[in-house]
Design a protein around this motif. Structure first.
Motif, PDB file in Angstrom:
ATOM      1  N   TYR A 248      -5.766   1.459   4.980  1.00 31.74           N
ATOM      2  CA  TYR A 248      -4.546   0.663   5.103  1.00 31.74           C
ATOM      3  C   TYR A 248      -3.832   0.526   3.759  1.00 31.74           C
ATOM      4  N   TRP A 249      -4.598   0.558   2.672  1.00 35.06           N
ATOM      5  CA  TRP A 249      -4.069   0.266   1.344  1.00 35.06           C
ATOM      6  C   TRP A 249      -3.814   1.503   0.486  1.00 35.06           C
ATOM      7  N   LEU A 250      -4.106   2.702   0.955  1.00 39.57           N
ATOM      8  CA  LEU A 250      -4.133   3.859   0.063  1.00 39.57           C
ATOM      9  C   LEU A 250      -2.815   4.075  -0.683  1.00 39.57           C
ATOM     10  N   ARG A 251      -1.706   3.989   0.011  1.00 40.24           N
ATOM     11  CA  ARG A 251      -0.416   4.236  -0.655  1.00 40.24           C
ATOM     12  C   ARG A 251      -0.180   3.215  -1.773  1.00 40.24           C
ATOM     13  N   ARG A 252      -0.465   1.960  -1.488  1.00 43.89           N
ATOM     14  CA  ARG A 252      -0.259   0.933  -2.519  1.00 43.89           C
ATOM     15  C   ARG A 252      -1.260   1.087  -3.658  1.00 43.89           C
ATOM     16  N   ILE A 253      -2.496   1.436  -3.352  1.00 48.07           N
ATOM     17  CA  ILE A 253      -3.492   1.640  -4.410  1.00 48.07           C
ATOM     18  C   ILE A 253      -3.016   2.716  -5.376  1.00 48.07           C
ATOM     19  N   ASP A 254      -2.553   3.849  -4.857  1.00 50.42           N
ATOM     20  CA  ASP A 254      -2.047   4.917  -5.729  1.00 50.42           C
ATOM     21  C   ASP A 254      -0.875   4.430  -6.571  1.00 50.42           C
ATOM     22  N   ASN A 255       0.054   3.763  -5.925  1.00 45.37           N
ATOM     23  CA  ASN A 255       1.267   3.311  -6.611  1.00 45.37           C
ATOM     24  C   ASN A 255       0.942   2.325  -7.714  1.00 45.37           C
ATOM     25  N   ARG A 256       0.140   1.334  -7.396  1.00 52.34           N
ATOM     26  CA  ARG A 256      -0.149   0.282  -8.383  1.00 52.34           C
ATOM     27  C   ARG A 256      -1.113   0.773  -9.461  1.00 52.34           C
ATOM     28  N   HIS A 257      -2.012   1.715  -9.113  1.00 53.16           N
ATOM     29  CA  HIS A 257      -2.892   2.260 -10.139  1.00 53.16           C
ATOM     30  C   HIS A 257      -2.084   3.040 -11.161  1.00 53.16           C
ATOM     31  N   ALA A 258      -1.135   3.833 -10.691  1.00 53.84           N
ATOM     32  CA  ALA A 258      -0.283   4.594 -11.616  1.00 53.84           C
ATOM     33  C   ALA A 258       0.533   3.654 -12.495  1.00 53.84           C
ATOM     34  N   PHE A 259       1.058   2.591 -11.906  1.00 55.96           N
ATOM     35  CA  PHE A 259       1.841   1.618 -12.677  1.00 55.96           C
ATOM     36  C   PHE A 259       0.968   0.949 -13.740  1.00 55.96           C
ATOM     37  N   ALA A 260      -0.223   0.511 -13.332  1.00 58.53           N
ATOM     38  CA  ALA A 260      -1.109  -0.164 -14.276  1.00 58.53           C
ATOM     39  C   ALA A 260      -1.547   0.776 -15.391  1.00 58.53           C
ATOM     40  N   MET A 292     -15.461  -0.585  15.298  1.00 64.31           N
ATOM     41  CA  MET A 292     -13.989  -0.641  15.212  1.00 64.31           C
ATOM     42  C   MET A 292     -13.382   0.127  16.378  1.00 64.31           C
ATOM     43  N   ASP A 293     -13.543  -0.399  17.570  1.00 66.03           N
ATOM     44  CA  ASP A 293     -13.048   0.270  18.769  1.00 66.03           C
ATOM     45  C   ASP A 293     -11.592  -0.134  19.025  1.00 66.03           C
ATOM     46  N   ASP A 294     -10.745   0.219  18.082  1.00 69.00           N
ATOM     47  CA  ASP A 294      -9.327  -0.127  18.139  1.00 69.00           C
ATOM     48  C   ASP A 294      -8.526   1.158  17.973  1.00 69.00           C
ATOM     49  N   PRO A 295      -7.786   1.592  18.992  1.00 64.89           N
ATOM     50  CA  PRO A 295      -7.092   2.879  18.888  1.00 64.89           C
ATOM     51  C   PRO A 295      -6.042   2.917  17.785  1.00 64.89           C
ATOM     52  N   ASP A 296      -5.391   1.807  17.504  1.00 65.56           N
ATOM     53  CA  ASP A 296      -4.386   1.794  16.443  1.00 65.56           C
ATOM     54  C   ASP A 296      -5.027   2.001  15.069  1.00 65.56           C
ATOM     55  N   VAL A 297      -6.150   1.324  14.819  1.00 69.48           N
ATOM     56  CA  VAL A 297      -6.841   1.476  13.537  1.00 69.48           C
ATOM     57  C   VAL A 297      -7.438   2.877  13.427  1.00 69.48           C
ATOM     58  N   LEU A 298      -7.951   3.396  14.535  1.00 67.10           N
ATOM     59  CA  LEU A 298      -8.470   4.762  14.521  1.00 67.10           C
ATOM     60  C   LEU A 298      -7.367   5.755  14.177  1.00 67.10           C
ATOM     61  N   GLY A 299      -6.206   5.590  14.766  1.00 68.63           N
ATOM     62  CA  GLY A 299      -5.085   6.476  14.452  1.00 68.63           C
ATOM     63  C   GLY A 299      -4.698   6.411  12.987  1.00 68.63           C
ATOM     64  N   LEU A 300      -4.704   5.204  12.418  1.00 70.02           N
ATOM     65  CA  LEU A 300      -4.397   5.045  10.996  1.00 70.02           C
ATOM     66  C   LEU A 300      -5.424   5.780  10.148  1.00 70.02           C
ATOM     67  N   ALA A 301      -6.713   5.626  10.473  1.00 67.96           N
ATOM     68  CA  ALA A 301      -7.770   6.253   9.679  1.00 67.96           C
ATOM     69  C   ALA A 301      -7.704   7.767   9.771  1.00 67.96           C
ATOM     70  N   VAL A 302      -7.538   8.295  10.981  1.00 69.11           N
ATOM     71  CA  VAL A 302      -7.447   9.750  11.146  1.00 69.11           C
ATOM     72  C   VAL A 302      -6.228  10.284  10.405  1.00 69.11           C
ATOM     73  N   GLY A 303      -5.109   9.555  10.455  1.00 66.08           N
ATOM     74  CA  GLY A 303      -3.929   9.978   9.716  1.00 66.08           C
ATOM     75  C   GLY A 303      -4.133   9.947   8.211  1.00 66.08           C
ATOM     76  N   ALA A 304      -4.960   9.018   7.742  1.00 64.51           N
ATOM     77  CA  ALA A 304      -5.165   8.863   6.297  1.00 64.51           C
ATOM     78  C   ALA A 304      -6.090   9.924   5.727  1.00 64.51           C
ATOM     79  N   VAL A 305      -7.150  10.284   6.459  1.00 63.38           N
ATOM     80  CA  VAL A 305      -8.161  11.183   5.886  1.00 63.38           C
ATOM     81  C   VAL A 305      -8.378  12.457   6.695  1.00 63.38           C
ATOM     82  N   GLY A 306      -7.809  12.545   7.910  1.00 64.86           N
ATOM     83  CA  GLY A 306      -7.995  13.715   8.758  1.00 64.86           C
ATOM     84  C   GLY A 306      -9.190  13.581   9.669  1.00 64.86           C
ATOM     85  N   GLU A 307      -9.110  14.221  10.836  1.00 65.23           N
ATOM     86  CA  GLU A 307     -10.197  14.081  11.818  1.00 65.23           C
ATOM     87  C   GLU A 307     -11.516  14.650  11.330  1.00 65.23           C
ATOM     88  N   ASP A 308     -11.485  15.563  10.364  1.00 67.62           N
ATOM     89  CA  ASP A 308     -12.730  16.136   9.864  1.00 67.62           C
ATOM     90  C   ASP A 308     -13.430  15.238   8.852  1.00 67.62           C
TER      91      ASP A 308
END
Length: 353
Positions: A248-260, A292-308
């Motif tokens: 959930y936080w990956l985009r912000r982590i990258d952004n704020r780490h680069a800023f810091a 975590m049997d939540d389809p929305d969270v599963l979709g977010l995770a698969v989108g973030a790291v890929g199904e593999d």
């Protein structure tokens, strides 16, 4: 643990994997499936606990002394019947948390060896039904390194589980270098399971309600931001609960780490990293669905790291196998994604045959 009378039926007569929406049967491997043995529980419950871990162990010993949960942890034949009823082919077994980490090293090291011997025997007794993640005692990093080599070598297991912090210390700290080096050299995936922290003890937050994901997510971020994964680029860490909130936080982590790093790196002693935080996360971490049997969270995770990089898990005995397998069956996934989550990624990560 029950005897071997049901072995032949367990090996030969288990039900087929569940039908998926498209009609094809998909093999199901679950990878965060806890167990214990009567021998381990008798020994461990008689041991003193290191300072600071008393509250956690009082809770876990209460859980392990509950007749219903104790039976589900130790009765392997009953577990196989439950797996068959749910349409689950295989389970990757691991010692019930927090394993041996709350005990003095002089007790924890032999306790880990004894449990790993029992686990390896269970895996051998039921070929094709179980894999195993060994346990180790980070309290003694050299002994833990030797045990990882034994787990991945003579015992023929599939990785190790580290129950996050050990006495409040995390694997990025220099003292644990022998453990990490052994895991990398042995190609041992490290499943990072959460533990309790004092800050989350109030209001029931200490366990799976909130504290678990916050504590394990903290451990993963320490490994990423410390430069540990530049020193050990071949390590694979497994995070349950679809990544302990990090996707959930990956985009912000990258952004704020680069800023810091640009503005306050020297002041905060930030190590210089070769990759962005999200690149380490995608390269060195694999996620599981456990609890975590939540389809929305599963979709977010698969989108973030890929199904593999996502695997199916139940979190037995704390979650319902039938409900978890039904979630895998019905989640809005493509056929290839369902195959990857159901078994393909686990087979690759844990080298299951």
């Amino acid at each position: 643990m029950s005897g071997s009378g049901g072995e032949a039926a367990a090996q030969c007569n288990h039900e087929s994997p569940p039908l998926m929406p498209h009609g094809r049967r998909v093999k199901v491997i679950a990878v965060e499936e806890h167990l214990s043995t009567e021998a381990f529980l008798r020994t461990a419950h008689a041991l003193d606990v290191i300072a600071g871990d008393e509250a956690e162990m009082a809770l876990m010993r209460t859980v392990e002394e509950s007749p219903v949960l104790r039976a589900r942890l130790v009765d392997v034949d009953a577990r196989l019947r439950e797996m068959d009823a749910a349409g689950q082919d295989m389970a990757v077994l691991s010692l019930n948390p927090p394993g041996v980490q709350p005990y003095p090293a002089t007790d924890a090291v032999p306790l880990a060896r004894a449990f790993n011997d029992e686990l390896a025997a269970i895996v051998r007794r039921y070929p094709g039904r179980f894999g195993g993640l060994g346990t180790a005692a980070p309290q003694d990093p050299a002994a833990a390194a030797a045990e990882i080599e034994r787990v991945m070598g003579p015992l023929g297991l599939n990785g190790i589980m580290i129950n996050s912090h050990t006495g409040g210390r995390y694997l990025d700290e220099p003292e644990f270098a022998p453990l990490l080096a052994a895991a990398e050299a042995s190609r041992a995936p490290i499943y990072l399971h959460p533990r309790m922290l004092a800050a989350y003890r109030d209001y029931g937050m200490s366990g799976a309600v909130w504290g678990y994901q916050a504590e394990a997510g903290l451990h993963a971020m320490r490994l990423i931001l410390s430069g540990t994964l530049d020193r050990y680029p071949g390590l694979t860490f497994v995070l349950g609960h679809l990544g302990e909130g990090i996707p959930y936080w990956l985009r912000r982590i990258d952004n704020r780490h680069a800023f810091a790093a640009r503005t306050a790196g020297a002041a905060t002693s930030m190590p210089r990293l070769s990759l962005t935080p999200s690149e380490y996360f995608r390269r060195n971490f694999v996620l599981t669905t456990s609890g975590m049997d939540d389809p929305d969270v599963l979709g977010l995770a698969v989108g973030a790291v890929g199904e593999d990089n996502v695997m199916f898990a139940i979190d037995f005995p704390y979650e319902d196998p039938a409900a978890a397998v039904a979630f895998l069956r019905n989640a809005p996934l493509t056929e290839d994604q369902r195959t990857a989550l159901g078994h393909r990624t686990a087979e690759r990560v844990f080298r299951l045959t």
